[in-house]
Design a protein around this motif. Structure first.
Motif, PDB file in Angstrom:
ATOM      1  N   LEU A  86      46.497 -35.361  68.643  1.00  0.00           N
ATOM      2  CA  LEU A  86      46.024 -34.881  67.401  1.00  0.00           C
ATOM      3  C   LEU A  86      46.999 -35.123  66.160  1.00  0.00           C
ATOM      4  N   ALA A  87      48.296 -34.567  66.442  1.00  0.00           N
ATOM      5  CA  ALA A  87      49.315 -34.766  65.500  1.00  0.00           C
ATOM      6  C   ALA A  87      49.715 -36.230  65.059  1.00  0.00           C
ATOM      7  N   LEU A  88      49.454 -37.053  66.182  1.00  0.00           N
ATOM      8  CA  LEU A  88      49.734 -38.319  65.747  1.00  0.00           C
ATOM      9  C   LEU A  88      48.536 -39.023  64.813  1.00  0.00           C
ATOM     10  N   LEU A  89      47.206 -38.425  65.198  1.00  0.00           N
ATOM     11  CA  LEU A  89      46.237 -38.961  64.159  1.00  0.00           C
ATOM     12  C   LEU A  89      46.277 -38.288  62.947  1.00  0.00           C
ATOM     13  N   CYS A  90      46.786 -37.336  62.762  1.00  0.00           N
ATOM     14  CA  CYS A  90      47.293 -36.383  61.322  1.00  0.00           C
ATOM     15  C   CYS A  90      48.240 -37.318  60.915  1.00  0.00           C
ATOM     16  N   ILE A  91      49.258 -37.768  61.403  1.00  0.00           N
ATOM     17  CA  ILE A  91      50.415 -38.516  60.732  1.00  0.00           C
ATOM     18  C   ILE A  91      49.769 -39.545  60.316  1.00  0.00           C
ATOM     19  N   ALA A  92      49.020 -40.448  61.200  1.00  0.00           N
ATOM     20  CA  ALA A  92      48.640 -41.686  60.844  1.00  0.00           C
ATOM     21  C   ALA A  92      47.494 -41.624  59.614  1.00  0.00           C
ATOM     22  N   GLY A  93      46.734 -40.652  59.711  1.00  0.00           N
ATOM     23  CA  GLY A  93      45.911 -40.569  58.436  1.00  0.00           C
ATOM     24  C   GLY A  93      46.676 -39.989  57.030  1.00  0.00           C
ATOM     25  N   ILE A  94      47.696 -39.346  57.163  1.00  0.00           N
ATOM     26  CA  ILE A  94      48.606 -39.093  55.998  1.00  0.00           C
ATOM     27  C   ILE A  94      49.149 -40.338  55.447  1.00  0.00           C
ATOM     28  N   GLY A  95      49.775 -41.085  56.577  1.00  0.00           N
ATOM     29  CA  GLY A  95      50.208 -42.385  56.283  1.00  0.00           C
ATOM     30  C   GLY A  95      49.333 -43.326  55.410  1.00  0.00           C
ATOM     31  N   ILE A  96      48.266 -43.475  55.881  1.00  0.00           N
ATOM     32  CA  ILE A  96      47.040 -44.312  55.453  1.00  0.00           C
ATOM     33  C   ILE A  96      46.856 -43.798  53.899  1.00  0.00           C
ATOM     34  N   TYR A  97      46.738 -42.460  53.716  1.00  0.00           N
ATOM     35  CA  TYR A  97      46.287 -41.782  52.284  1.00  0.00           C
ATOM     36  C   TYR A  97      47.504 -42.315  51.545  1.00  0.00           C
ATOM     37  N   ILE A  98      48.659 -42.143  51.966  1.00  0.00           N
ATOM     38  CA  ILE A  98      49.858 -42.424  51.196  1.00  0.00           C
ATOM     39  C   ILE A  98      49.834 -43.715  50.716  1.00  0.00           C
ATOM     40  N   ALA A  99      49.739 -44.713  51.605  1.00  0.00           N
ATOM     41  CA  ALA A  99      49.642 -46.164  51.249  1.00  0.00           C
ATOM     42  C   ALA A  99      48.672 -46.522  50.281  1.00  0.00           C
ATOM     43  N   TYR A 100      47.424 -45.845  50.402  1.00  0.00           N
ATOM     44  CA  TYR A 100      46.113 -46.148  49.697  1.00  0.00           C
ATOM     45  C   TYR A 100      46.612 -45.681  48.354  1.00  0.00           C
ATOM     46  N   ALA A 101      47.159 -44.228  48.288  1.00  0.00           N
ATOM     47  CA  ALA A 101      47.404 -43.747  46.836  1.00  0.00           C
ATOM     48  C   ALA A 101      48.348 -44.650  45.928  1.00  0.00           C
ATOM     49  N   TYR A 102      49.230 -45.009  46.715  1.00  0.00           N
ATOM     50  CA  TYR A 102      50.508 -45.826  46.025  1.00  0.00           C
ATOM     51  C   TYR A 102      49.961 -47.164  45.570  1.00  0.00           C
ATOM     52  N   ALA A 103      48.971 -47.634  46.460  1.00  0.00           N
ATOM     53  CA  ALA A 103      48.383 -49.007  45.929  1.00  0.00           C
ATOM     54  C   ALA A 103      47.388 -48.778  44.873  1.00  0.00           C
ATOM     55  N   THR A 104      46.860 -47.818  44.732  1.00  0.00           N
ATOM     56  CA  THR A 104      45.673 -47.567  43.562  1.00  0.00           C
ATOM     57  C   THR A 104      46.132 -46.656  42.498  1.00  0.00           C
ATOM     58  N   ALA A 105      47.237 -45.897  42.624  1.00  0.00           N
ATOM     59  CA  ALA A 105      47.590 -44.942  41.416  1.00  0.00           C
ATOM     60  C   ALA A 105      48.193 -45.592  40.391  1.00  0.00           C
ATOM     61  N   THR A 106      49.036 -46.317  40.899  1.00  0.00           N
ATOM     62  CA  THR A 106      49.819 -47.188  39.730  1.00  0.00           C
ATOM     63  C   THR A 106      49.420 -48.709  40.026  1.00  0.00           C
ATOM     64  N   PRO A 107      48.621 -48.920  39.134  1.00  0.00           N
ATOM     65  CA  PRO A 107      48.186 -50.510  39.508  1.00  0.00           C
ATOM     66  C   PRO A 107      49.257 -51.540  39.094  1.00  0.00           C
ATOM     67  N   GLY A 168      56.710 -66.828  22.017  1.00  0.00           N
ATOM     68  CA  GLY A 168      57.275 -65.926  22.527  1.00  0.00           C
ATOM     69  C   GLY A 168      56.574 -65.275  24.003  1.00  0.00           C
ATOM     70  N   GLU A 169      57.214 -64.406  24.345  1.00  0.00           N
ATOM     71  CA  GLU A 169      56.735 -63.779  25.740  1.00  0.00           C
ATOM     72  C   GLU A 169      56.961 -62.399  25.726  1.00  0.00           C
ATOM     73  N   VAL A 170      56.078 -61.906  26.711  1.00  0.00           N
ATOM     74  CA  VAL A 170      55.904 -60.408  26.958  1.00  0.00           C
ATOM     75  C   VAL A 170      55.718 -59.854  28.284  1.00  0.00           C
ATOM     76  N   GLU A 171      56.142 -59.044  29.109  1.00  0.00           N
ATOM     77  CA  GLU A 171      55.933 -58.569  30.341  1.00  0.00           C
ATOM     78  C   GLU A 171      54.562 -58.199  30.502  1.00  0.00           C
ATOM     79  N   LEU A 172      53.772 -58.453  31.592  1.00  0.00           N
ATOM     80  CA  LEU A 172      52.597 -57.963  32.065  1.00  0.00           C
ATOM     81  C   LEU A 172      52.806 -57.396  33.120  1.00  0.00           C
ATOM     82  N   ALA A 173      52.813 -55.847  33.000  1.00  0.00           N
ATOM     83  CA  ALA A 173      53.231 -54.708  34.177  1.00  0.00           C
ATOM     84  C   ALA A 173      52.066 -54.129  34.806  1.00  0.00           C
ATOM     85  N   PHE A 174      50.786 -54.296  34.424  1.00  0.00           N
ATOM     86  CA  PHE A 174      49.749 -53.329  34.878  1.00  0.00           C
ATOM     87  C   PHE A 174      48.671 -54.303  35.042  1.00  0.00           C
ATOM     88  N   ARG A 175      47.940 -53.869  36.185  1.00  0.00           N
ATOM     89  CA  ARG A 175      46.328 -54.522  36.243  1.00  0.00           C
ATOM     90  C   ARG A 175      45.625 -53.909  35.410  1.00  0.00           C
TER      91      ARG A 175
END
Length: 229
Positions: A86-107, A168-175
């Motif tokens: 159960l602890a491993l499942l919780c850790i895996a779930g938290i890890g997946i959520y963090i990865a998803y949040a990191y990938a989507t919160a700041t595009p 000229g040029e300018v950086e494109l930072a976000f999606r």
């Protein structure tokens, strides 16, 4: 019953014990009403895990009794295995959520290195005076997520007949597909050019077609990714 089956049932029982304990604490209005945050954290991190332990132990004891294997060592071992899974499942779930949040919160367009560039040229109507240096020209990329200052490339600027063209040029930072380029020349009205690129702004080796504003000025542009020309 096989040990793996007992462990799996113990995991389910532990989850049920966790949820049941938290729900019960909520129903009886457990904790300090003046400090609901601390009370909630105690319920989530202290008392509900105790309910999970009780659920795992109870399930393994019942299964051991049904199978006439009631040794305390066997029950404790299976209970620990259930809680470990159960602890491993919780850790895996938290890890997946963090990865998803990191990938989507700041595009970010490119999180692994330099940002891609919006490379542009602006062609002004004949007779418009354009400074021959960067002084007096301000470039800014405006999006719904950020603003980014751009710079004029004097070496790439030129004249097309009697029309001045600045590069000229300018950086494109976000999606984001909501982009526009503001070009301000001292003493002249601000010019705002819509930038029609997709949110991911794929690399293009050549400029697009010229796009005209109502004042007669035109812009063309492309996205340039690091390591590409």
């Amino acid at each position: 019953m096989k040990s793996s089956s007992r462990v799996a049932i113990g995991v389910v029982a532990a989850m049920a014990g966790y949820v049941a304990t938290f729900v019960l604490l909520s129903l009886v209005d457990f904790g300090n009403r003046a400090d609901p945050i601390t009370s909630g954290l105690l319920g989530l991190l202290v008392y509900s895990p105790m309910g999970a332990i009780a659920g795992a132990v109870l399930a393994n004891w019942l299964m051991g009794s049904a199978g006439k294997q009631t040794s305390s060592g066997s029950i404790a071992s299976n209970s620990l295995k259930s809680l470990g899974v159960l602890a491993l499942l919780c850790i895996a779930g938290i890890g997946i959520y963090i990865a998803y949040a990191y990938a989507t919160a700041t595009p970010w367009l490119n999180r692994n290195g330099a940002n891609p560039l919006l490379v542009f040229e602006v062609r002004f109507p004949a007779g418009v005076r354009v400074p021959t240096s960067e002084q007096g020209i301000a470039i800014e990329l405006q999006t719904d997520l950020n603003t980014m200052p751009g710079k004029v490339n004097q070496a790439a600027s030129y004249r097309d007949g009697d029309q001045a063209v600045i590069a000229g040029e300018v950086e494109l930072a976000f999606r984001t597909s909501h982009r526009q380029l503001a070009v301000d020349i001292q003493g002249q009205p601000s010019r705002i050019y819509p930038i029609d690129l997709s949110a991911r702004a794929p690399h293009t080796p050549e400029f697009g077609t010229w796009r005209r504003l109502a004042d007669g000025s035109e812009i063309r542009y492309r996205a340039k990714w690091p390591g590409k020309t």
